[in-house]
Design an enzyme around this catalytic site. Sequence first.
Site, PDB file in Angstrom:
ATOM      1  N   SER A 121       5.090  11.723   4.031  1.00 13.85           N
ATOM      2  CA  SER A 121       4.794  12.956   4.774  1.00 13.85           C
ATOM      3  C   SER A 121       5.753  14.062   4.351  1.00 13.85           C
ATOM      4  CB  SER A 121       4.945  12.667   6.272  1.00 13.85           C
ATOM      5  OG  SER A 121       4.741  13.844   7.017  1.00 13.85           O
ATOM      6  N   CYS A 150       8.711   9.214  27.890  1.00 11.75           N
ATOM      7  CA  CYS A 150       8.808   9.478  29.331  1.00 11.75           C
ATOM      8  C   CYS A 150       7.441   9.923  29.819  1.00 11.75           C
ATOM      9  CB  CYS A 150       9.863  10.544  29.589  1.00 11.75           C
ATOM     10  SG  CYS A 150      10.251  10.698  31.328  1.00 11.75           S
ATOM     11  N   ASN A 186      12.066   4.813  11.908  1.00  8.83           N
ATOM     12  CA  ASN A 186      12.359   6.165  12.383  1.00  8.83           C
ATOM     13  C   ASN A 186      13.443   6.207  13.460  1.00  8.83           C
ATOM     14  OD1 ASN A 186       9.766   4.861  13.187  1.00  8.83           O
ATOM     15  ND2 ASN A 186       9.937   6.242  14.929  1.00  8.83           N
ATOM     16  N   GLN A 227       9.727   7.756   6.518  1.00  6.72           N
ATOM     17  CA  GLN A 227      11.145   8.044   6.771  1.00  6.72           C
ATOM     18  C   GLN A 227      12.025   7.755   5.557  1.00  6.72           C
ATOM     19  OE1 GLN A 227      12.433   9.640   9.255  1.00  6.72           O
ATOM     20  NE2 GLN A 227      10.758   9.592  10.734  1.00  6.72           N
TER      21      GLN A 227
HETATM   22  N1  PLP Z   1       5.443   7.035  10.197  1.00  2.06           N
HETATM   23  C1  PLP Z   1       6.720   7.220  10.593  1.00  2.06           C
HETATM   24  C2  PLP Z   1       7.719   6.122  10.386  1.00  2.06           C
HETATM   25  C3  PLP Z   1       7.105   8.408  11.200  1.00  2.06           C
HETATM   26  O1  PLP Z   1       8.366   8.572  11.595  1.00  2.06           O
HETATM   27  C4  PLP Z   1       6.133   9.420  11.384  1.00  2.06           C
HETATM   28  C5  PLP Z   1       6.458  10.688  12.046  1.00  2.06           C
HETATM   29  O2  PLP Z   1       7.111  10.733  13.058  1.00  2.06           O
HETATM   30  C6  PLP Z   1       4.812   9.185  10.944  1.00  2.06           C
HETATM   31  C7  PLP Z   1       4.519   7.978  10.351  1.00  2.06           C
HETATM   32  C8  PLP Z   1       3.737  10.205  11.106  1.00  2.06           C
HETATM   33  O3  PLP Z   1       3.817  11.231  10.144  1.00  2.06           O
HETATM   34  P1  PLP Z   1       3.147  12.653  10.431  1.00  2.06           P
HETATM   35  O4  PLP Z   1       3.978  13.335  11.467  1.00  2.06           O
HETATM   36  O5  PLP Z   1       3.184  13.358   9.098  1.00  2.06           O
HETATM   37  O6  PLP Z   1       1.752  12.411  10.887  1.00  2.06           O
END
Ligand code: PLP
Length: 382
Positions: free
Chosen positions: A196, A321, A148, A176
């Site tokens: 997601s 932070c 991410n 991602q």
């Molecule tokens: N895994 C990764 C790599 C993510 O970037 C995120 C969200 O920021 C999640 C899992 C979590 O997904 P959700 O926001 O649908 O719970």
Amino acid sequence: MPVYFDHNATTPLDPRVLETMLPFLREQFGNPSSIHRLGRAARSAIDTAREQVADLLDAHPQEVVFTSGGTEANNLAIRGFAARCEPARMLLGATEHASVSNAAESLVADGWRVERVPVDGEGRIQGEALARLLAGPVALVSIMAANNETGVVQDIRAVAEKARAVGAVAHTDAVQAAGKIAVSFRASGVQLMSVSAHKINGPKGVGALIADKAVDLEPALYGGGQEQGRRSGTENVAGIVGFGAAAALAKAALADYAAATAQLRARLESSLRAIGGIEVFSARAERLPNTICFAAHGVDGETLLLQLDRAAFAASSGSACGSGRAEPNPVLLSMGVAAELARGSMRVSLGAGNTVAQVDAFVAALVQALHKLRPAVRRAMA
Ligand code: PLP
């Protein structure tokens, strides 16, 4: 409205997705478990969405378990798997999302051993280290498909092959990656994959675990047995329908999306290099086309972000932070980036709607912010 450069955090709901959802928030309010026609309409809409999500990920519709999002999918994969076997060793990538890391760490109290597979300076999983760690008995390996923060894409197929060769189950967090690059559940060889909706212009609060039927999982929730008994509860029909629509749109637009965001990213990257004193991370690794993570030497990322926010740009600093002073970005630390530099990191994550003019305006605003901040930094250090 600020210029939105934070698509890895979340994306705006596509108006076409909203249109598919609205009937299920209004007149099509049936419970998908009901036998009457309102119920059947809801069930049929869920079935369609299941096919659309499966289609995006090259999976079988019956392998799709809808959840409340990526976090729940990761928890179902890791905790659900662990609940059905004796405590053993589990391997995680060094740069996993908190919903993987914390789910795994929660199992330590039950006797699980959680070990990290290191990444190299570019953020790529170190294959030799993985092979070494797989020499002992391992029950589960969880390595994310794309990061991410940096956008680094891992070779999930190679990871799954090595994991399965020693009898371990392979999971990947593809939250991602899905909808940004081609993802094939089948070809990847993993048995569990999390996705997601809100990262692909779908609604928040819905996601899925793609799960091989042969993997025994403790259900996320007990109840009426929905989602093949793996996740009970009356389905979030509108959310699931929206996820399906977003998946179908993402699949149709995949090539255009990749070309458009990669072009903008390349423009931004060369402008950043021209500014000077800026480090671009993971530039030599394969990355998601929309993501760039960088740091300006001697500048705090959080402060820079707030300056850019004032100039109406929404990006991300990637550092938490909590204690007054921003913590260095842990993903960068695990890549061996010095803490001071990691503290200054910024992430720009582009989306389909972004333009060349926005990128150029961002660079101008960044240059202005750096002019302002760098003398202050020099004074503070004197
Ligand atoms: N895994 C990764 C790599 C993510 O970037 C995120 C969200 O920021 C999640 C899992 C979590 O997904 P959700 O926001 O649908 O719970």
